[in-house]
Design an enzyme around this catalytic site. Structure first.
Site, mmCIF file in Angstrom:
data_model
loop_
_atom_site.group_PDB
_atom_site.id
_atom_site.type_symbol
_atom_site.label_atom_id
_atom_site.label_comp_id
_atom_site.label_asym_id
_atom_site.label_seq_id
_atom_site.Cartn_x
_atom_site.Cartn_y
_atom_site.Cartn_z
ATOM 1 N N TYR A 1 37.255 35.091 45.263
ATOM 2 C CA TYR A 1 36.900 36.509 45.197
ATOM 3 C C TYR A 1 35.750 36.849 46.139
ATOM 4 O O TYR A 1 35.619 37.978 46.591
ATOM 5 C CB TYR A 1 36.466 36.883 43.771
ATOM 6 N N ASP B 1 48.801 25.345 36.524
ATOM 7 C CA ASP B 1 50.221 25.681 36.313
ATOM 8 C C ASP B 1 50.680 25.223 34.932
ATOM 9 O O ASP B 1 51.373 25.942 34.209
ATOM 10 C CB ASP B 1 51.116 25.111 37.433
ATOM 11 N N ASP C 1 41.118 35.095 35.904
ATOM 12 C CA ASP C 1 41.680 36.451 35.975
ATOM 13 C C ASP C 1 43.131 36.417 35.507
ATOM 14 O O ASP C 1 43.554 37.203 34.656
ATOM 15 C CB ASP C 1 41.592 36.968 37.414
ATOM 16 N N LYS D 1 43.005 23.057 39.692
ATOM 17 C CA LYS D 1 44.187 22.645 40.470
ATOM 18 C C LYS D 1 43.736 21.468 41.332
ATOM 19 O O LYS D 1 43.807 21.493 42.563
ATOM 20 C CB LYS D 1 44.690 23.841 41.305
ATOM 21 N N ASP E 1 44.903 37.544 31.538
ATOM 22 C CA ASP E 1 45.959 38.550 31.348
ATOM 23 C C ASP E 1 47.119 37.953 30.559
ATOM 24 O O ASP E 1 47.704 38.602 29.695
ATOM 25 C CB ASP E 1 46.478 39.070 32.704
HETATM 26 C C1 IPM Z 1 39.565 42.047 35.916
HETATM 27 C C2 IPM Z 1 40.194 42.841 37.022
HETATM 28 C C3 IPM Z 1 39.331 42.699 38.264
HETATM 29 C C4 IPM Z 1 39.269 41.232 38.605
HETATM 30 C C5 IPM Z 1 39.794 43.532 39.473
HETATM 31 C C6 IPM Z 1 39.992 44.984 39.119
HETATM 32 C C7 IPM Z 1 38.843 43.393 40.623
HETATM 33 O O1 IPM Z 1 41.504 42.445 37.250
HETATM 34 O O2 IPM Z 1 38.420 42.346 35.551
HETATM 35 O O3 IPM Z 1 40.221 41.138 35.402
HETATM 36 O O4 IPM Z 1 40.188 40.705 39.239
HETATM 37 O O5 IPM Z 1 38.277 40.602 38.231
HETATM 38 MN MN MN Z 2 42.240 40.974 35.812
#
Ligand code: IPM
Ligand code: MN
Length: 357
Positions: A143, A224, A248, A192, A252
């Site tokens: 990042y 993975d 990240d 990884k 999710d």
């Molecule tokens: C999160 C979001 C951010 C990230 C984006 C919007 C930059 O997806 O906070 O998870 O990738 O950190």
């Molecule tokens: Mn995110």
């Protein structure tokens, strides 16, 4: 009476609605527990681009740094999607995390018993539920690495690079080991290392540090495999530590198996108590301004703020318990409502939570 200065970064899309919900909950809980708050809004993301041409104005950075803590909604939306990378709304989020020195991102993902039917996994897989704390490194890795465009072997080419220093790995691993110590003393480090040099250094350092924490059972998992294990047997995870990008993605995935991405709060922390608290979901432009969004992730983020930033345990627990109650009573926003049940609006859900504080 104590009074905490909270910076509000409402941002874009559903950001303003959900932040306002969390503010109402904080005010209500503050009345009960005799805690005062002063809320000051600052511009960020697309809203800041529209107002002053840049996603993260200096005023916002200064404002956050002079607050006791910061609550954020979400940034981004189709309106700003075609801007160059360094002026996109998302850049502001990375900028504020870096400016505030928030290298730790705590993302708890747990299955509420009341939401078992909303979980997309088979009932036998989640029979024991799960309660995972993802510790994501937040100010390093790909990042923040060098990136750009160049002429490559096949002509036009773009590149991003991942770098991790010993210092960065040690400090996030330390947070993870300490977190594991306060929970079930089980830590899995995800990397990884079969491919990436940064992961090999990561793994080496985690192993070194494991010697300092003999009471914590510490293992490694390739990312993975971790993505697969998360849907195969999520209850095997307790505390997980991983890099910015892997965290990240895996957070999710973890949110989806809790039933809805609208449920997951997060705390971004550094060396001080001044953190940034935000839902892990995004700005959901498709439902923005419709009073449909699930405010729970942001409300739970506010509860995390009370606990981590201000050590207000009772007030924090009151919020968490009120959320438990609404869910147990079957109240649902649109993201969670099924079988033709009429969903609650954002404001209604907020009202119901406030009633149960
Ligand atoms: C999160 C979001 C951010 C990230 C984006 C919007 C930059 O997806 O906070 O998870 O990738 O950190
Ligand atoms: Mn995110």
């Amino acid at each position: 009476m104590k009074n905490y200065k909270i910076g509000l970064l409402r941002g874009d899309g559903i950001g303003p609605e959900i932040v306002d919900s969390a503010v109402r909950v904080l005010k209500a809980v503050g009345e009960k527990y005799n805690i005062g708050f002063t809320f000051t809004p600052y511009l960020i993301g697309g809203a800041a681009i529209d107002a002053c041409g840049i996603p993260l104005p200096q005023e916002t950075v200064d404002g956050c740094l002079s607050s006791d803590s910061v609550l954020l909604g979400a940034v981004g939306g189709p309106k700003w999607d075609n801007l160059p990378g360094n002026v996109r709304p998302e850049k502001a989020l990375l900028g504020i995390r870096a400016a505030m020195g928030l290298f730790t991102n705590l993302r708890p993902a747990k299955l509420y018993p009341a939401l078992k039917d909303e979980c997309p996994l088979r009932a036998d897989i989640v029979a024991n539920g799960f309660d995972i704390m993802i510790v994501r490194e937040l100010t390093g890795g790909i990042y923040f690495g060098e990136r750009g465009y160049r002429e490559g072997k096949y002509g036009e080419e773009a590149y991003d690079t991942e770098a991790y220093s010993r210092m960065e790995i040690e400090r996030i691993a330390r947070v993870a080991f300490e977190t594991a110590r306060k929970r079930n003393k089980k830590l899995i480090s995800i990397d990884k290392a079969n491919v990436l040099e940064t992961s090999r250094l990561w793994r080496k350092i985690v192993h070194e540090m494991a010697a300092e924490y003999p009471d914590v059972t510490c293992g490694d998992m390739l990312v993975d495999n971790a993505a697969m294990q998360l849907v195969r047997n999520p209850s095997q995870f307790d505390v997980v530590v991983t890099s910015n990008m892997f965290g990240d993605i895996l957070s999710d995935e973890a949110s989806q198996i809790t039933g809805s991405i609208g449920m997951l709060p997060s705390a971004s922390l550094g060396d001080t108590t001044r953190g940034l608290y935000e839902p892990i979901h995004g700005s959901a432009p498709d439902i923005a301004g419709q009073n449909k969004a699930n405010p729970i992730a942001t409300i739970l983020s506010a509860a995390m703020m009370l606990l981590y930033a201000f050590d207000e345990k009772a007030a924090s627990e009151a919020i968490v318990n009120a959320v438990d109650k609404v869910l147990n009573e079957g109240l649902r926003t649109a993201d969670l409502a099924r079988n033709g049940a009429t969903p609650l609006t954002t404001t209604e859900m907020t009202d119901e939570i406030i009633k149960r504080l």
